[in-house]
Design an enzyme around this catalytic site. Structure first.
Site, PDB file in Angstrom:
ATOM      1  CB  THR A 273      41.921  30.413  47.677  1.00 29.16           C
ATOM      2  OG1 THR A 273      41.897  28.986  47.660  1.00 29.16           O
ATOM      3  CG2 THR A 273      43.050  30.887  48.575  1.00 29.16           C
TER       4      THR A 273
ATOM      5  CD  GLN B  44      34.111  21.186  46.247  1.00 29.74           C
ATOM      6  OE1 GLN B  44      33.509  20.535  45.381  1.00 29.74           O
ATOM      7  NE2 GLN B  44      35.389  21.478  46.133  1.00 29.74           N
TER       8      GLN B  44
ATOM      9  CB  CYS C 192      44.455  23.778  47.861  1.00 30.62           C
ATOM     10  SG  CYS C 192      43.339  24.717  46.808  1.00 30.62           S
TER      11      CYS C 192
END
Length: 400
Positions: free
Chosen positions: A75, A197, A344
Site C-alpha cells: 500500500t 500478488q 483491506c
C-alpha cells in the site's frame, strides 16, 4: 485422546506464512541492531545487510539495486509511486490525467482520487466479465494530458492477469508519437503496476515487462509483514513522499528495518526459483478443486477468468443463495481459512467493487468467496475444502 484437526489455510492473497528460510533470516538479523545511517562498526554491518537485501530483491526481478527502495507495505509503495510521480507534475503543469482500472486495489484508487483536489482527472476503465482491460479502450482513454497509467498485474480478488507487456508496448508507441509530434518537451507517460500478488506465480523481469514502476509486498511471497518495495526505473522522475531523512534515495525518510528487509529478500529470491514449475503444479491443484466443487455443487459460478489468464492459485466462486460471509465463517469453523475480498476492504458491507465491475448479476454480488492456495497445497486439502463447502451450502443456502 483428542487430536486437533489440521487447519487448511487458503487465503494466500491476503497474507502468507513465513517460509522457513525467511524466518531463519529474520531471526539471524534481529541481532543486527545498528542504524544503517551511522558510520560506526555496528552501523556499517547493518548497512551491508541492507545493501545485500536490496541487491537480492533487485536481482530477483532483473533490476539494478539503485532502482529499488524499501517501504512498509505494498500500500505504501503504491502511494509513493502515485504521489511521488504525480504531485510534482501537477505543480508544474496544472491539470493532468491518469488512468487506472475500476478493479484496482484501493491503495491505487484512493490515492488517485485524492489528487483530484490538486488538478488530477482520473479515468477508471471498465473491464470485461473476466476482469481483462481492453487495449483499445485504454488507447482511446489516453489523451495529450495523460501522464500516468496504473494497472495491477494480478487482481487480488479474482486473479485476472492483465497484459502488462502489451500495455507497455502501447504506451511506448504513444510516447514516441508524442515526441515526434512536439517541438517542445512533451509530457512524460509513466506505467506503474502493482505486482504484489505476482512473484510466487509469474516470472518478473522489469526490462521485459517494460514498466516504469513496480510494487512488491513481502507478506504475499512467504515473507514478513511490515515491509514492501518499489522498483523505480532510472529514468523516472519522482519526488519524496515521506520527508525527514535521506534514506531510500531521499524518497522515504525513516530508519530502515534491516531484519525485515533481509527476510523479504530471501523470500523474493526463493519465489523467483522454479516459478513456472510451481505455478503449473498449483494451477493443477486449483483446477482439481474447482472440479470437486462442481461435482458437489453443480450450480457454482466462477468469478473472473474461466480458462486462460487466471493466476495459478486463485479461485473466486459464488454459490447462488449462499451468503459469502456465512460461507467464510462456516469454513473457518471447519478448519479452513478463505475470504470474501481483499483484506483491506474487510468491514465494508457493500459488495466488492471488483465483483461489481465484472457485471455480476445483482443476486450474486454478496456470494463471492475467494480461495487462494499456498504453494504447498495438496489435492487432499482441496478435497477437504470442497467437502466443507458442500456441507455449508446445504446448511445455510437459501432459495433465490
Amino acid at each position: 485422546m483428542w487430536f486437533r484437526k489440521k487447519r487448511i489455510y487458503a487465503d494466500a492473497a491476503a497474507a502468507t506464512p513465513l517460509s522457513a528460510r525467511a524466518r531463519g533470516e529474520l531471526l539471524r538479523l534481529l541481532d543486527v541492531y545498528g542504524n544503517a545511517g551511522a558510520i560506526h562498526s555496528e552501523a556499517v554491518a547493518a548497512k551491508k545487510e541492507l545493501d545485500d537485501a536490496r541487491e537480492m530483491i533487485a536481482s530477483s526481478i532483473g533490476a539494478h539495486a539503485d532502482e529499488m527502495i524499501f517501504s512498509a507495505s505494498g500500500t505504501e509503495s503504491n502511494n509513493i509511486a502515485i504521489h511521488g510521480v504525480l504531485r510534482p507534475l501537477l505543480q508544474k503543469h496544472g491539470e493532468l490525467h491518469a488512468i487506472t482500472l475500476a478493479i484496482e486495489h484501493q491503495s491505487v484508487l484512493e490515492p488517485l482520487r485524492a489528487l483530484k483536489a490538486e488538478g488530477l482527472t482520473t479515468t477508471e476503465l471498465g473491464v470485461d466479465s473476466e476482469g481483462f482491460v481492453s487495449l483499445k479502450d485504454l488507447e482511446e482513454a489516453i489523451t495529450d494530458k495523460t501522464v500516468f497509467v496504473s494497472v495491477q498485474m494480478v487482481n487480488s480478488e479474482v486473479g485476472t492477469v492483465e497484459p502488462i507487456q502489451e500495455i507497455a508496448k502501447l504506451i511506448r508507441r504513444i510516447k514516441k508519437n508524442r515526441q515526434e509530434a512536439s517541438t517542445s518537451a512533451s509530457l512524460p507517460l509513466y506505467l506503474h503496476t502493482d505486482a504484489s500478488q505476482a512473484p510466487l506465480w509469474l516470472p518478473l523481469r522489469v526490462e521485459k515487462l517494460g514498466i516504469d514502476l513496480l510494487t512488491l509486498d513481502a507478506q504475499k511471497v512467504l515473507g514478513p509483514k511490515g515491509i514492501g518495495a518499489l522498483y523505480i526505473k532510472r529514468s523516472t522522475v519522482i519526488s519524496p513522499v515521506i520527508r525527514g531523512g535521506v534514506q531510500e534515495r531521499g524518497l522515504r525518510g525513516g530508519t530502515p528495518n534491516v531484519p525485515l528487509a533481509g527476510s523479504f529478500a530471501v523470500a523474493m529470491q526463493d519465489a523467483a526459483k522454479d516459478v513456472e514449475m510451481r505455478a503449473s503444479r498449483v494451477a493443477e491443484t486449483r483446477d482439481y478443486l474447482l472440479s470437486e466443487i462442481k461435482k458437489r455443487i453443480p450450480e457454482v459460478v466462477v468469478n473472473g477468468p474461466t480458462k486462460e489468464g487466471r493466476v495459478a492459485n486463485n479461485l473466486n466462486i459464488a454459490i447462488p443463495g449462499l451468503d459469502a460471509e456465512m460461507a467464510v465463517i462456516g469454513l473457518d469453523a471447519e478448519g479452513i481459512a478463505v475470504s470474501t475480498r481483499s483484506a483491506c476492504n474487510t468491514g465494508d458491507e457493500s459488495p466488492s467493487h471488483v465483483i461489481q465491475a465484472l457485471g455480476t448479476p445483482r443476486e450474486l454480488l454478496k456470494n463471492a468467496v475467494r480461495i487462494t492456495l499456498l504453494p504447498d497445497a495438496t489435492k487432499g486439502d482441496v478435497v477437504a475444502i470442497a467437502v466443507a463447502l458442500e456441507k455449508i451450502a446445504k446448511r445455510y443456502k437459501t432459495t433465490i
